[in-house]
Design a protein around this motif. Sequence first.
Motif: not given
Length: 331
Positions: A39-44, A66-86
Amino acid sequence: MTSVHRIVVLAVDGVYPFELGIPSRVFGAADGRYEILTCTVDGRPVRTNSDFSITVEHGPEVLKTADTVVIPPFVSTAVTREVPEAVVKSLASVSPGTRFVSICTGAFVLAAAGLLDGRPATTHWVVAGLFREWFPDVALDPDVLFIDDGDVLTSAGAASGLDVCLHIIRKDHGSDVANQVARMCVIPPWRDGGQAQYILHPMPETTTSGTATARQWALENLHEPMTLADLAEHSHMSLRTFARRFTEEVGTSPGRWLIQQRVDRARHLLESTDMPVDEIAGQVGFASGTSLREHLHAAIGVSPLAYRRTFRGALSPNPSSATAYTATRTS
Protein backbone atom coordinates in the motif's frame (compact mmCIF):
# COMPACT_ATOMS: atom_id res chain seq x y z
CA MET A 1 -8.28 -23.44 11.15
CA THR A 2 -5.41 -20.98 11.65
CA SER A 3 -5.91 -17.66 9.90
CA VAL A 4 -3.36 -16.49 7.38
CA HIS A 5 -0.93 -13.90 8.74
CA ARG A 6 -1.38 -10.62 6.86
CA ILE A 7 1.73 -8.60 6.01
CA VAL A 8 1.24 -5.06 4.73
CA VAL A 9 4.19 -3.36 3.03
CA LEU A 10 4.09 0.43 3.10
CA ALA A 11 5.75 2.02 0.05
CA VAL A 12 7.03 5.50 0.89
CA ASP A 13 7.94 8.07 -1.76
CA GLY A 14 11.45 7.35 -3.05
CA VAL A 15 11.23 3.62 -2.26
CA TYR A 16 13.89 1.17 -3.46
CA PRO A 17 12.14 -1.31 -5.81
CA PHE A 18 14.34 -4.29 -4.87
CA GLU A 19 13.71 -4.00 -1.15
CA LEU A 20 10.03 -3.25 -1.74
CA GLY A 21 9.74 -6.69 -3.33
CA ILE A 22 11.60 -8.62 -0.62
CA PRO A 23 8.61 -9.28 1.69
CA SER A 24 6.47 -10.55 -1.17
CA ARG A 25 9.23 -12.78 -2.51
CA VAL A 26 10.29 -14.29 0.82
CA PHE A 27 7.01 -14.55 2.71
CA GLY A 28 5.23 -15.48 -0.49
CA ALA A 29 7.39 -18.61 -0.72
CA ALA A 30 6.07 -19.95 2.60
CA ASP A 31 3.31 -22.10 1.09
CA GLY A 32 0.38 -19.78 1.76
CA ARG A 33 1.18 -19.06 5.39
CA TYR A 34 1.26 -15.32 4.71
CA GLU A 35 -0.83 -12.87 2.74
CA ILE A 36 1.20 -9.92 1.45
CA LEU A 37 -0.41 -6.62 0.50
CA THR A 38 1.36 -3.46 -0.66
CA CYS A 39 0.00 0.00 0.00
CA THR A 40 0.86 3.69 -0.08
CA VAL A 41 -0.34 6.41 2.28
CA ASP A 42 -2.93 7.61 -0.22
CA GLY A 43 -3.38 4.67 -2.58
CA ARG A 44 -1.64 6.55 -5.39
CA PRO A 45 1.55 5.60 -7.24
CA VAL A 46 4.88 6.49 -5.61
CA ARG A 47 8.14 7.36 -7.30
CA THR A 48 11.06 5.04 -6.71
CA ASN A 49 14.73 5.85 -6.39
CA SER A 50 15.05 4.69 -10.00
CA ASP A 51 13.58 6.14 -13.20
CA PHE A 52 10.06 4.80 -12.76
CA SER A 53 7.10 4.95 -10.42
CA ILE A 54 5.15 2.08 -8.87
CA THR A 55 1.40 1.67 -8.76
CA VAL A 56 0.00 -0.37 -5.86
CA GLU A 57 -3.38 -1.96 -5.31
CA HIS A 58 -4.13 -0.62 -1.83
CA GLY A 59 -4.38 2.52 0.25
CA PRO A 60 -3.70 3.11 3.96
CA GLU A 61 -6.91 1.39 5.03
CA VAL A 62 -5.23 -2.04 4.80
CA LEU A 63 -2.72 -1.03 7.48
CA LYS A 64 -5.50 -1.38 10.05
CA THR A 65 -5.86 -5.05 9.11
CA ALA A 66 -2.15 -5.90 9.26
CA ASP A 67 -0.57 -8.46 11.55
CA THR A 68 2.86 -7.22 10.44
CA VAL A 69 3.79 -3.91 8.79
CA VAL A 70 7.02 -3.70 6.77
CA ILE A 71 8.69 -0.39 5.88
CA PRO A 72 11.20 -0.77 3.00
CA PRO A 73 13.97 1.82 2.51
CA PHE A 74 13.70 4.96 0.47
CA VAL A 75 16.26 7.22 -1.19
CA SER A 76 18.39 9.09 1.33
CA THR A 77 17.45 12.52 -0.05
CA ALA A 78 13.89 11.74 1.04
CA VAL A 79 14.96 11.20 4.65
CA THR A 80 13.80 14.09 6.83
CA ARG A 81 13.55 14.66 10.54
CA GLU A 82 9.81 14.60 10.26
CA VAL A 83 8.05 11.86 8.34
CA PRO A 84 5.20 13.35 6.29
CA GLU A 85 2.05 13.70 8.34
CA ALA A 86 0.20 11.23 6.13
CA VAL A 87 2.77 8.51 6.92
CA VAL A 88 2.62 9.17 10.66
CA LYS A 89 -1.17 9.17 10.55
CA SER A 90 -1.16 5.88 8.65
CA LEU A 91 1.12 4.20 11.19
CA ALA A 92 -0.96 5.60 14.05
CA SER A 93 -3.95 3.72 12.65
CA VAL A 94 -2.23 0.34 13.02
CA SER A 95 -3.85 -1.92 15.61
CA PRO A 96 -2.09 -2.48 18.95
CA GLY A 97 0.04 -5.62 18.95
CA THR A 98 0.94 -5.33 15.28
CA ARG A 99 4.54 -6.28 14.47
CA PHE A 100 6.68 -3.64 12.76
CA VAL A 101 9.66 -4.40 10.53
CA SER A 102 12.00 -1.94 8.82
CA ILE A 103 14.60 -2.53 6.14
CA CYS A 104 17.57 -0.14 5.90
CA THR A 105 16.39 3.50 6.04
CA GLY A 106 12.89 2.32 6.80
CA ALA A 107 14.04 2.64 10.42
CA PHE A 108 13.87 6.44 9.98
CA VAL A 109 10.11 6.11 9.46
CA LEU A 110 9.64 3.99 12.59
CA ALA A 111 11.84 6.33 14.64
CA ALA A 112 10.11 9.48 13.43
CA ALA A 113 6.78 7.91 14.35
CA GLY A 114 8.08 7.34 17.90
CA LEU A 115 8.04 3.56 17.59
CA LEU A 116 11.74 3.12 18.42
CA ASP A 117 12.11 5.43 21.42
CA GLY A 118 14.08 3.69 24.15
CA ARG A 119 14.46 0.56 22.04
CA PRO A 120 17.41 -1.10 20.30
CA ALA A 121 17.47 -0.71 16.53
CA THR A 122 19.74 -0.80 13.51
CA THR A 123 19.92 0.75 10.07
CA HIS A 124 22.46 0.99 7.26
CA TRP A 125 25.87 1.94 8.62
CA VAL A 126 26.25 4.76 6.08
CA VAL A 127 23.41 6.75 7.69
CA ALA A 128 24.12 5.75 11.30
CA GLY A 129 25.58 9.15 12.23
CA LEU A 130 22.58 10.98 10.82
CA PHE A 131 20.20 8.60 12.57
CA ARG A 132 21.90 9.16 15.94
CA GLU A 133 21.77 12.92 15.45
CA TRP A 134 18.08 12.95 14.69
CA PHE A 135 16.92 10.19 17.04
CA PRO A 136 19.13 10.20 20.16
CA ASP A 137 16.49 8.34 22.19
CA VAL A 138 16.94 5.20 20.07
CA ALA A 139 19.61 2.67 21.15
CA LEU A 140 21.16 2.38 17.70
CA ASP A 141 23.58 -0.44 16.91
CA PRO A 142 24.81 0.00 13.31
CA ASP A 143 27.17 -2.98 13.49
CA VAL A 144 24.60 -5.77 13.15
CA LEU A 145 22.48 -7.17 10.34
CA PHE A 146 19.17 -7.02 12.18
CA ILE A 147 17.73 -6.65 15.67
CA ASP A 148 14.67 -8.47 16.95
CA ASP A 149 13.07 -6.56 19.83
CA GLY A 150 9.90 -8.61 19.96
CA ASP A 151 7.19 -6.66 18.17
CA VAL A 152 9.66 -4.35 16.40
CA LEU A 153 12.43 -5.64 14.11
CA THR A 154 14.91 -3.43 12.29
CA SER A 155 17.47 -4.45 9.68
CA ALA A 156 20.41 -2.94 7.85
CA GLY A 157 21.07 -2.95 4.09
CA ALA A 158 19.31 -4.77 1.28
CA ALA A 159 20.50 -8.34 1.93
CA SER A 160 19.69 -8.04 5.63
CA GLY A 161 16.08 -7.49 4.60
CA LEU A 162 16.16 -11.07 3.33
CA ASP A 163 17.75 -12.16 6.63
CA VAL A 164 15.15 -10.54 8.84
CA CYS A 165 12.25 -11.94 6.79
CA LEU A 166 13.70 -15.46 7.06
CA HIS A 167 14.23 -14.89 10.78
CA ILE A 168 10.55 -14.00 11.16
CA ILE A 169 9.51 -17.16 9.33
CA ARG A 170 11.78 -19.19 11.64
CA LYS A 171 10.11 -17.58 14.66
CA ASP A 172 6.61 -18.08 13.29
CA HIS A 173 6.92 -21.57 11.79
CA GLY A 174 10.30 -23.10 12.65
CA SER A 175 13.55 -23.72 10.84
CA ASP A 176 12.24 -26.39 8.45
CA VAL A 177 9.82 -23.94 6.83
CA ALA A 178 12.45 -21.17 6.79
CA ASN A 179 14.99 -23.50 5.19
CA GLN A 180 12.48 -24.50 2.53
CA VAL A 181 11.82 -20.82 1.76
CA ALA A 182 15.57 -20.16 1.58
CA ARG A 183 15.98 -22.99 -0.93
CA MET A 184 13.12 -21.66 -3.05
CA CYS A 185 14.64 -18.17 -3.06
CA VAL A 186 18.21 -19.51 -3.45
CA ILE A 187 19.49 -17.51 -0.49
CA PRO A 188 21.45 -18.52 2.64
CA PRO A 189 19.05 -20.04 5.19
CA TRP A 190 20.68 -18.30 8.13
CA ARG A 191 22.86 -15.31 8.92
CA ASP A 192 22.96 -14.37 12.57
CA GLY A 193 21.37 -10.99 13.25
CA GLY A 194 24.33 -10.13 15.42
CA GLN A 195 26.75 -10.66 12.56
CA ALA A 196 28.57 -7.47 11.68
CA GLN A 197 27.54 -5.46 8.64
CA TYR A 198 30.12 -5.71 5.90
CA ILE A 199 31.86 -2.37 6.21
CA LEU A 200 34.95 -1.35 4.25
CA HIS A 201 36.25 -4.87 3.69
CA PRO A 202 37.38 -4.99 0.04
CA MET A 203 37.42 -8.41 -1.54
CA PRO A 204 40.89 -9.83 -2.24
CA GLU A 205 41.99 -10.53 -5.77
CA THR A 206 40.71 -13.87 -7.03
CA THR A 207 43.42 -16.53 -7.29
CA THR A 208 43.52 -20.28 -7.56
CA SER A 209 45.15 -20.56 -4.14
CA GLY A 210 42.27 -19.43 -1.92
CA THR A 211 40.97 -20.99 1.27
CA ALA A 212 37.58 -22.12 -0.05
CA THR A 213 38.67 -25.76 -0.26
CA ALA A 214 39.70 -25.76 3.38
CA ARG A 215 36.44 -24.13 4.43
CA GLN A 216 34.40 -26.71 2.54
CA TRP A 217 36.39 -29.53 4.12
CA ALA A 218 35.85 -28.02 7.55
CA LEU A 219 32.09 -27.76 7.05
CA GLU A 220 31.93 -31.40 6.00
CA ASN A 221 33.94 -32.50 9.04
CA LEU A 222 32.78 -30.20 11.85
CA HIS A 223 32.33 -33.20 14.13
CA GLU A 224 36.05 -33.96 13.94
CA PRO A 225 38.81 -32.21 15.90
CA MET A 226 40.72 -29.88 13.60
CA THR A 227 43.54 -27.42 13.96
CA LEU A 228 44.81 -24.45 12.02
CA ALA A 229 47.51 -26.75 10.66
CA ASP A 230 44.84 -29.11 9.31
CA LEU A 231 43.10 -26.25 7.51
CA ALA A 232 46.35 -24.89 6.11
CA GLU A 233 47.28 -28.33 4.83
CA HIS A 234 44.03 -28.58 2.87
CA SER A 235 44.88 -25.26 1.20
CA HIS A 236 48.50 -26.27 0.59
CA MET A 237 49.75 -23.19 2.44
CA SER A 238 51.99 -22.41 5.37
CA LEU A 239 50.24 -21.56 8.64
CA ARG A 240 51.14 -17.89 8.35
CA THR A 241 50.03 -17.54 4.73
CA PHE A 242 46.81 -19.45 5.35
CA ALA A 243 45.85 -17.32 8.36
CA ARG A 244 46.49 -14.12 6.41
CA ARG A 245 44.61 -15.27 3.29
CA PHE A 246 41.71 -16.64 5.32
CA THR A 247 41.21 -13.34 7.15
CA GLU A 248 41.38 -11.43 3.85
CA GLU A 249 38.76 -13.65 2.23
CA VAL A 250 36.37 -14.21 5.13
CA GLY A 251 36.85 -11.13 7.29
CA THR A 252 37.62 -13.02 10.49
CA SER A 253 40.24 -15.42 11.81
CA PRO A 254 40.08 -19.17 11.06
CA GLY A 255 39.50 -19.94 14.74
CA ARG A 256 36.58 -17.56 15.13
CA TRP A 257 35.08 -18.70 11.84
CA LEU A 258 35.25 -22.34 12.89
CA ILE A 259 33.59 -21.64 16.22
CA GLN A 260 30.84 -19.70 14.43
CA GLN A 261 30.17 -22.58 12.04
CA ARG A 262 29.92 -25.01 14.95
CA VAL A 263 27.59 -22.71 16.83
CA ASP A 264 25.42 -22.26 13.73
CA ARG A 265 25.23 -26.03 13.19
CA ALA A 266 24.35 -26.51 16.85
CA ARG A 267 21.58 -23.94 16.59
CA HIS A 268 20.07 -25.80 13.65
CA LEU A 269 20.13 -29.07 15.59
CA LEU A 270 18.60 -27.41 18.65
CA GLU A 271 15.75 -26.14 16.48
CA SER A 272 15.14 -29.21 14.36
CA THR A 273 15.91 -32.20 16.63
CA ASP A 274 15.39 -33.47 20.17
CA MET A 275 19.06 -34.42 20.60
CA PRO A 276 20.47 -33.88 24.09
CA VAL A 277 22.85 -30.94 24.36
CA ASP A 278 25.88 -33.18 24.97
CA GLU A 279 25.12 -35.19 21.84
CA ILE A 280 24.75 -32.03 19.76
CA ALA A 281 28.09 -30.82 21.10
CA GLY A 282 29.73 -33.97 19.80
CA GLN A 283 27.98 -33.71 16.44
CA VAL A 284 29.36 -30.21 15.82
CA GLY A 285 32.85 -30.70 17.21
CA PHE A 286 32.72 -29.15 20.67
CA ALA A 287 34.54 -31.13 23.35
CA SER A 288 31.55 -31.17 25.71
CA GLY A 289 28.10 -29.81 26.37
CA THR A 290 29.70 -27.27 28.68
CA SER A 291 31.84 -25.98 25.81
CA LEU A 292 28.76 -25.67 23.58
CA ARG A 293 26.91 -23.78 26.31
CA GLU A 294 29.80 -21.35 26.73
CA HIS A 295 30.15 -20.65 23.02
CA LEU A 296 26.41 -20.32 22.42
CA HIS A 297 26.08 -17.91 25.31
CA ALA A 298 29.02 -15.88 24.02
CA ALA A 299 27.43 -15.71 20.57
CA ILE A 300 23.80 -14.89 21.38
CA GLY A 301 23.54 -14.61 25.16
CA VAL A 302 21.29 -17.61 25.87
CA SER A 303 21.66 -21.23 26.93
CA PRO A 304 20.96 -24.15 24.55
CA LEU A 305 17.73 -25.01 26.37
CA ALA A 306 16.51 -21.41 26.31
CA TYR A 307 17.32 -21.20 22.61
CA ARG A 308 15.46 -24.43 21.92
CA ARG A 309 12.42 -23.24 23.89
CA THR A 310 12.38 -20.01 21.88
CA PHE A 311 12.07 -21.68 18.51
CA ARG A 312 9.97 -24.62 19.67
CA GLY A 313 7.73 -22.15 21.46
CA ALA A 314 7.43 -20.13 18.26
CA LEU A 315 5.53 -23.06 16.76
CA SER A 316 2.70 -22.62 19.29
CA PRO A 317 -0.33 -20.52 18.24
CA ASN A 318 0.61 -17.57 20.46
CA PRO A 319 4.37 -17.38 20.99
CA SER A 320 5.35 -15.15 23.89
CA SER A 321 7.28 -12.04 22.97
CA ALA A 322 9.16 -12.49 26.23
CA THR A 323 10.99 -15.46 24.74
CA ALA A 324 11.71 -13.77 21.42
CA TYR A 325 15.31 -14.06 20.35
CA THR A 326 17.08 -10.71 20.40
CA ALA A 327 20.04 -10.50 18.07
CA THR A 328 23.28 -9.51 19.75
CA ARG A 329 26.64 -8.68 18.29
CA THR A 330 28.93 -11.66 17.85
CA SER A 331 32.47 -11.38 19.06
